[in-house]
Design an enzyme around this catalytic site. Structure first.
Site, PDB file in Angstrom:
ATOM      1  CB  SER A  91      -0.965  -0.031   1.118  1.00  0.00           C
ATOM      2  OG  SER A  91      -1.952   0.809   1.207  1.00  0.00           O
ATOM      3  CG  HIS A 194      -6.167  -0.044  -0.902  1.00  0.00           C
ATOM      4  ND1 HIS A 194      -5.388   0.436  -1.834  1.00  0.00           N
ATOM      5  CD2 HIS A 194      -5.504   0.118   0.472  1.00  0.00           C
ATOM      6  CE1 HIS A 194      -4.425   0.565  -1.519  1.00  0.00           C
ATOM      7  NE2 HIS A 194      -4.129   0.587  -0.321  1.00  0.00           N
TER       8      HIS A 194
END
Length: 303
Positions: A91, A194
């Site tokens: 991430s 996300h």
């Protein structure tokens, strides 16, 4: 060491005092922190070394701080002659990997992180939870059967998947997992990262970085978005916008790295989260983390 992959950790790994020892032992690290402070507009060493856990955990603080400490680990490795054979991040960690691969300069990496943290910190609502002890298929099935918007977003290891979405749906899914005897741990984050709930933030972020210069990877680069290697970016702003909205395919990514011959993994940044995920995903591996001078000795022994 040419088959070593350097991994860059994600948000949630932050801890008060992180990176101090690397800072005190390297002029290059101190210069990097100074550059970061100038671009961010505040005292970055003060944030990393003196802020309390609550302050450091805020998205607008955590992201730049983790990015800087991760780059500190990379600099310390390079000062000891250890260069990455490949890079990957989890991430937020992809931004450190982009700098390590030469896609972004350190200066522009800080600019991108500043814009990302600002955009994401303005999003509220939604929730995330880690599901422990369940396989990916079961997690996906429970999410699909739960009313409302909830879906798997971080595929961290074969037995750990993070779900995210609207808060009532996430809480309902957590209840189902608990009733099945599985651990469901809510994450302390400001939004449902996300997922499509980040769409407005992703648009603002892309607009902010639209004119940042970037290059093609000079080091093999492995992606959360595709779960494999990316040799060429058509548009980095487009990629990073989509990256903010899409699941983190970290387990698949590790499998591809292993298939491509990478057997040694070094995690840079605070903590050992990714080391744990590697161990649980790729049996027999012995990843090391870099956070202190003693950690550097472990990495040097791999040469």
């Amino acid at each position: 060491m040419n088959k070593v992959c350097i991994l860059f950790c994600g948000q949630g790994s932050q801890t008060p005092g992180m990176g101090r020892e690397l800072y005190e032992n390297s002029e290059a690290v101190r210069q990097m922190f100074s550059l970061g402070s100038e671009i961010l507009g505040y005292d970055l060493p003060g944030l990393c070394f003196s802020a309390d856990a609550a302050t450091l955990s805020r998205t607008e603080n955590a992201q730049p701080a983790i990015f800087a400490v991760s780059l500190a680990g990379l600099i310390a490795l390079r000062e000891r002659g250890i260069e990455p054979g490949a890079v990957a991040g989890h991430s937020l960690g992809e931004y450190g990997a982009l700098c390590a691969a030469g896609v972004l300069s350190t200066e522009d990496g800080f600019r991108a992180i500043k814009a990302r943290a600002a955009a994401m910190s303005q999003i509220s609502g939604g929730a995330m939870a880690a599901i422990l002890g369940s396989d990916e298929e079961t997690v996906a099935e429970v999410c699909e059967q739960t009313p409302g918007y909830v879906l798997p977003v971080n595929y961290n290891s074969p037995a750990q998947t993070v779900i995210a979405g609207e808060e009532p749906a996430v809480l309902a899914a957590m209840q189902v997992f608990s009733e099945r005897g599985l651990r469901a741990v809510r994450l302390q984050v400001s939004g449902a990262f996300h997922t499509r709930l980040m769409a407005d933030a992703a648009v603002r972020f892309k607009e902010a970085i639209q004119d940042l210069p970037w290059k093609q990877p000079a080091v093999p680069y492995y992606s959360n978005l595709t779960g494999g290697r990316i040799e060429r970016f058509e548009s980095l702003p487009d990629y990073l916008q989509q990256h903010m909205l899409s699941p983190v395919l970290f387990t698949r990514e590790l499998g591809v790295l292993s298939d491509d011959g990478y057997e040694q993994f070094i995690e840079v940044g605070p903590g050992k989260v990714l080391c744990g995920l590697v161990k649980r995903t790729l049996r027999g591996t012995r990843p090391v983390n870099i956070e202190t001078a003693a950690d550097l000795e472990k990495a040097a022994a791999l040469k």
